[in-house]
Design an enzyme around this catalytic site. Structure first.
Site, PDB file in Angstrom:
ATOM      1  N   HIS A 152      48.968  42.989  44.990  1.00  0.00           N
ATOM      2  CA  HIS A 152      48.151  42.359  44.352  1.00  0.00           C
ATOM      3  C   HIS A 152      46.954  41.982  45.248  1.00  0.00           C
ATOM      4  O   HIS A 152      47.144  41.673  46.394  1.00  0.00           O
ATOM      5  CB  HIS A 152      48.722  40.970  43.855  1.00  0.00           C
ATOM      6  CG  HIS A 152      47.810  40.224  43.251  1.00  0.00           C
ATOM      7  ND1 HIS A 152      47.059  40.612  41.943  1.00  0.00           N
ATOM      8  CD2 HIS A 152      47.594  38.869  43.053  1.00  0.00           C
ATOM      9  CE1 HIS A 152      46.170  39.722  41.512  1.00  0.00           C
ATOM     10  NE2 HIS A 152      46.650  38.561  42.068  1.00  0.00           N
ATOM     11  N   CYS A 185      42.953  44.186  39.860  1.00  0.00           N
ATOM     12  CA  CYS A 185      42.352  43.166  40.828  1.00  0.00           C
ATOM     13  C   CYS A 185      41.952  43.865  41.936  1.00  0.00           C
ATOM     14  O   CYS A 185      41.046  43.200  42.621  1.00  0.00           O
ATOM     15  CB  CYS A 185      43.702  42.505  41.270  1.00  0.00           C
ATOM     16  SG  CYS A 185      45.098  43.594  41.636  1.00  0.00           S
TER      17      CYS A 185
HETATM   18  C1  LIG Z   1      41.774  40.447  38.509  1.00  0.00           C
HETATM   19  O1  LIG Z   1      42.652  41.339  37.766  1.00  0.00           O
HETATM   20  C2  LIG Z   1      44.146  41.190  38.154  1.00  0.00           C
HETATM   21  C3  LIG Z   1      44.900  42.254  37.086  1.00  0.00           C
HETATM   22  O2  LIG Z   1      44.441  43.221  36.685  1.00  0.00           O
HETATM   23  C4  LIG Z   1      44.445  39.847  38.160  1.00  0.00           C
HETATM   24  O3  LIG Z   1      45.952  39.658  38.264  1.00  0.00           O
HETATM   25  C5  LIG Z   1      43.668  39.309  39.241  1.00  0.00           C
HETATM   26  O4  LIG Z   1      44.175  37.855  39.451  1.00  0.00           O
HETATM   27  C6  LIG Z   1      42.179  39.401  39.110  1.00  0.00           C
HETATM   28  N1  LIG Z   1      41.687  38.970  40.044  1.00  0.00           N
HETATM   29  C7  LIG Z   1      40.326  38.258  40.281  1.00  0.00           C
HETATM   30  C8  LIG Z   1      39.875  37.968  41.702  1.00  0.00           C
HETATM   31  O5  LIG Z   1      39.767  37.440  39.352  1.00  0.00           O
END
Ligand SMILES: *[C@@H]1O[C@H](CO)[C@@H](O)[C@H](O)[C@H]1NC(C)=O
Ligand SMILES: *[C@@H]1O[C@H](CO)[C@@H](O)[C@H](O)[C@H]1NC(C)=O
Length: 487
Positions: free
Chosen positions: A435, A119
């Protein structure tokens, strides 16, 4: 060499029914930092913490050396934790529509699939992807366009960014950013760190800065091609600093180019503006040639050149040497939708901004119906004169045509006033966990939260509520877009 006075004392802290057996006090830091650690542990904001010490309550700015804390000492803290209230969610008005209609109606691009603790990366991508000028600069970058001073991995990372950006634009379904991630980890192996066979969470600000650096290097080659904005004109901030030592009278100056302003967080900082102001003043210890020993120097900085997209980083994480970890400051720091950085600019830059600011104010006054047309056209004549005397055109700092090139055509000029367009937030108590989420304003003016694979529309008034003070998402990076005056 600077003398680093560092020492740690491990104490136990009792709070209500809980006991934290080993809290490390870094006695080279003011007690406020210790209170921030306790805030992390308990949720009691520093200003509500009552910690009994020899001689009374522990003060934020007391000197540890006079307090005589001993290894293993049992401290008691009183105070009640914050009740964290998440801001009201905006109405998710699209949720009942079929997917393709949602995309058309919402007008935002696709989400990114979860690839396991990525993330930090997908929120960085989503924020930068909201900058149309960066997209068009990338689109001009060709697979064979690598210049000699750019290494192959930077080239490949630039290509991967370009392809990911266009995939996001074309896609209705969430995108799997695997090729990008693979190249990112090759170029910057720290993002490939694993713990027990699982990729670790990383610092989004590091990802942001590294990517920015790579793109600035590889896109430099495009500079010669007329109107393409470079990463430097889009995001670079030129800072000029005066460094002086009152003890010895030595003074020098220094210039640097950075990709973000810092917002320093301490107990006096409640607002982004104050935090930026504090970060522009600092003290450092270095060897004084005239004294022949180390001395304290003051560093006062101001902005000498502004970008079209101004990034501000909240310095929420600080390194704890003892635990080899980054700790987080959860303090609430408000940030505005509209940011004026005039106060932080050098005299020279202020001069350039003055006229465009006046033009902007007049234009906005007319829009609001505060000024009559007549009145403003008279001022308009004055302004032309002032413009001829030199104000800051975007052209001066970028490669856009200069004033002479097109006398009749109006050009955008920076004003020092910025509008919020993206926020990257962190939720959680440590940089290695938690997160990251991106909140970005789309070209149609609507805000979207990019979390996981499904983007969610948001109300603008909720965007500034991500300011910290609890366990909710809190701003870590804010990106502002320049409001320009057409002159
Ligand atoms: C990107 O990946 C993470 C986990 O690795 C996920 O939980 C997250 O919500 C995603 N974020 C976006 C901005 O898409
Ligand atoms: C860079 O990308 C090209 C084309 O995808 C690939 O063949 C090459 O192996 C990559 N180079 C490195 C060092 O990863």
């Amino acid at each position: 060499m600077p003398v680093v006075l560092s020492s740690k004392v491990v104490v136990s802290v009792k709070w209500q029914k809980e006991t934290f057996p080993a809290v490390e006090i870094d006695t080279s830091q003011p007690p406020y930092v210790f209170k921030c650690q306790l805030y992390d542990l308990t949720g009691v904001p520093p200003e509500r913490q009552k910690i009994m010490m020899k001689g009374g309550l522990l003060k934020d700015d007391a000197d540890w050396s006079t307090l005589g804390v001993k290894e293993g000492q049992k401290l008691m803290m009183m105070g009640t934790a914050d009740v964290v209230k998440a801001p009201e969610k905006g109405p998710v008005f699209m949720e009942d529509l079929p997917e393709d209609e949602q995309v058309i109606a919402v007008g935002h691009s696709a989400g990114l699939y979860n690839l396991g603790n990525t993330c930090y990366m997908n929120s960085t991508i989503q924020c930068l992807h909201s900058v149309p000028e960066l997209k068009s600069a990338l689109l001009k970058y060709t697979n064979s366009g690598r210049s000699n001073d750019v290494d192959i991995l930077s080239h490949n990372l630039t290509i991967a960014t370009r392809d990911l950006f266009s995939e996001l634009d074309r896609s209705v379904k969430p995108v799997v950013p695997m090729p990008f991630l693979t190249v990112l980890r090759k170029k910057y192996p720290q993002f490939a760190q694993q713990h027990n066979g699982v990729y670790m969470q990383q610092d989004a600000e590091e990802c942001w800065t590294q990517l920015m650096y790579t793109l600035s290097q590889s896109l430099k080659a495009l500079e010669s091609s007329d109107s393409t904005a470079t990463v430097k004109t889009l995001f670079g901030v030129d800072i000029v600093s005066r460094i002086y030592c009152t003890e010895s009278g030595e003074e020098s100056s220094e210039t640097e180019s950075v990709y973000s302003l810092k917002c320093h967080i301490s107990q006096e900082v409640n607002h982004l503006h104050e935090g930026i102001k504090r970060s522009l003043k600092s003290e450092l210890e270095k060897t004084s040639p005239s004294l022949g020993r180390s001395a304290i120097y003051c560093k006062e900085s101001c902005i000498n050149e502004l970008p079209r997209y101004l990034t501000v980083q909240f310095v929420r994480f600080f390194w704890k040497r003892e635990s080899n970890q980054k700790a987080k400051i959860l303090r609430k720091v408000d940030y505005p939708l509209e940011l004026d950085v005039y106060d932080f600019c050098s005299d020279e830059l202020r001069q350039k901004l003055q006229h465009p600011r006046k033009v902007l104010r007049d234009e906005e006054g007319i829009k609001l119906g505060l000024k009559g047309k007549k009145n403003s056209s008279a001022e308009g004549d004055d302004s032309k004169k002032a413009a001829a005397e030199g104000s800051s055109s975007l052209g001066e700092s970028s490669n856009a045509p200069t004033q002479e090139a097109g006398k009749s055509e109006k050009k955008p000029h920076l004003t020092g006033i910025y509008d919020l367009v993206a926020v990257l937030t962190h939720k959680g108590r440590s940089v290695d966990s938690g997160h990251y989420v991106a909140w970005a304003k789309q070209e149609n003016g609507k805000w979207v939260e990019f979390d996981d694979d499904s983007p969610v529309p948001q109300r603008e008034e909720d965007i500034t509520k991500l300011s910290g003070g609890g366990d909710w998402h809190m701003a870590y990076l804010c990106m502002y877009k320049a409001r320009v005056a057409e002159i």
